[in-house]
Write an enzyme that holds these catalytic residues in place. Structure first.
Site, short mmCIF file in Angstrom:
data_model
loop_
_atom_site.label_atom_id
_atom_site.label_comp_id
_atom_site.label_asym_id
_atom_site.label_seq_id
_atom_site.Cartn_x
_atom_site.Cartn_y
_atom_site.Cartn_z
N CYS A 1 0.84 -1.20 0.00
CA CYS A 1 0.00 0.00 0.00
C CYS A 1 0.87 1.25 0.00
O CYS A 1 0.64 2.19 -0.75
CB CYS A 1 -0.92 -0.01 1.22
SG CYS A 1 -1.85 1.52 1.45
N GLY B 1 1.01 10.41 8.36
CA GLY B 1 1.09 10.27 9.82
C GLY B 1 1.87 9.06 10.26
O GLY B 1 1.67 8.57 11.39
N CYS C 1 -4.77 -2.59 6.09
CA CYS C 1 -5.12 -1.22 5.70
C CYS C 1 -6.43 -1.11 4.95
O CYS C 1 -7.19 -0.19 5.17
CB CYS C 1 -3.98 -0.63 4.88
SG CYS C 1 -3.52 -1.62 3.41
#
Length: 346
Positions: free
Chosen positions: A43, A66, A138
């Protein structure tokens, strides 16, 4: 809500089709092959710092995320370093990024502890200050992993066999629901039992009792599809001398992570064969065995050597398909796909 409060323009880039092609399809192919995929690694490589960048490159200089990790430029390379928060450190998932990708990445909270981020968000009154930490794979969101696998791969009744005795001790709904080292969800009595192997052709899952597994944890495995964030691992002698691995973190031992988390184990590498001509490139990107990706993520750019990894301390969860990520001190060096471990069922 955060963007509205801070008066930051918000634009949404839809990449659902590309995400399926580059991440989800890879995960499904690995499951069909009996391996354990690492979709979060791909990802980052293919989407967050790949096709997303392609969409916004004309209007942006960097991609800020982040992630709990750090970037440091030294000796003409962008280095990837662990975050100070060992539990939240995400270098495992970033270990496949290239020099090009790190050069345009920014991790604004990578130097902070998670508690400090929460406190800062609370002081600023951010709407997401109490949002729960993301967990799991994810792309699943609120979808349960078994439900995702069942939707795409279905169910097929198979046998659960005790490896040591060859005795049939249970049934399962498809080998693709299981990974090496798993102990939950087996539905077996007198446990705990651990998954220790799979036979894809016969749809069989092999297990061993904890009393047996504990006596014989695996301490070696092979890795392939190697990528290196900065200098490739290229000493001529085998086995590799620890001092020759990277000119960073002098004196620090070579360590490996077998999964996301704070735990590393000291390791020793041995060369099994040589790289094909032109294969060892600095900071190159891998597609993984099962992917059909093309272009900048072509497998022709992989370091195609195979290395044997010997661990100073054994592990019962070495699963083919997962990634082993290499470290020296706080530096993340790169990673490779686990090809097999001692005791694997062929």
């Amino acid at each position: 809500a955060v963007c509205s409060q801070l008066d930051v323009p918000l634009n949404v880039v839809s990449l659902q089709e590309q995400y399926y092609e580059r991440v989800v399809s890879y995960a499904l192919a690995e499951l069909r092959a009996g391996r354990t995929p690492s979709p979060d690694i791909f990802c980052n490589l293919r989407v967050k710092f790949g096709v997303f960048w392609d969409q916004v490159a004309d209007s942006c200089d960097v991609v800020a995320t982040g992630h709990y990790a750090r970037i440091r430029y030294e000796n003409n390379y962008h280095r990837l370093l662990k975050a100070p928060d060992p539990v939240k450190d995400q270098t495992y998932f970033l270990s496949h990024l290239t020099q090009e990708q790190l050069a345009r990445a920014m991790f604004p909270i990578g130097d902070l502890q998670k508690d400090a981020v929460r406190s800062y968000a609370a002081r600023k009154g951010l709407p997401n200050r109490d949002r729960k930490d993301s967990q799991g794979i994810c792309f699943l969101g609120s979808i349960r992993y078994p439900d995702f696998v069942r939707h795409y791969l279905g169910e097929r009744r198979g046998e659960i066999i005790e490896r040591e005795s060859g005795k049939l001790i249970g049934e399962h709904n498809g080998y693709w629901f299981y990974t090496i080292g798993q102990r939950q969800g087996l539905g077996l009595g007198n446990g705990p039992w651990y998954v220790v192997g799979k036979d894809v052709d016969r749809n069989q899952v092999f297990v061993s009792h904890a009393t047996v597994v504990g006596d014989a944890p695996r301490d070696r495995f092979t890795v392939t599809d190697l990528t290196w964030i900065a200098e490739p691992l290229t000493p001529e002698a085998a086995p590799y001398a620890a001092d020759a691995v990277q000119p960073v973190a002098a004196g620090a031992p070579l360590e490996v992570k077998l999964r996301h988390g704070p735990q590393t184990v000291e390791a020793h590498l041995e060369r099994l064969d040589t790289a094909s001509s032109g294969a060892a490139r600095t900071g190159t990107a891998s597609t993984g065995t099962a992917s059909t990706d093309t272009g900048r993520f072509s497998t022709e750019h992989l370091d195609t050597r195979r290395l044997r990894v010997r661990l100073a301390r054994g592990d019962r969860g070495i699963a083919p398909g997962q990634f082993a990520v290499f470290y020296r001190g706080e530096y993340c060096l790169g990673s490779g796909r686990i090809e097999g471990g001692n005791g694997d069922t062929e």
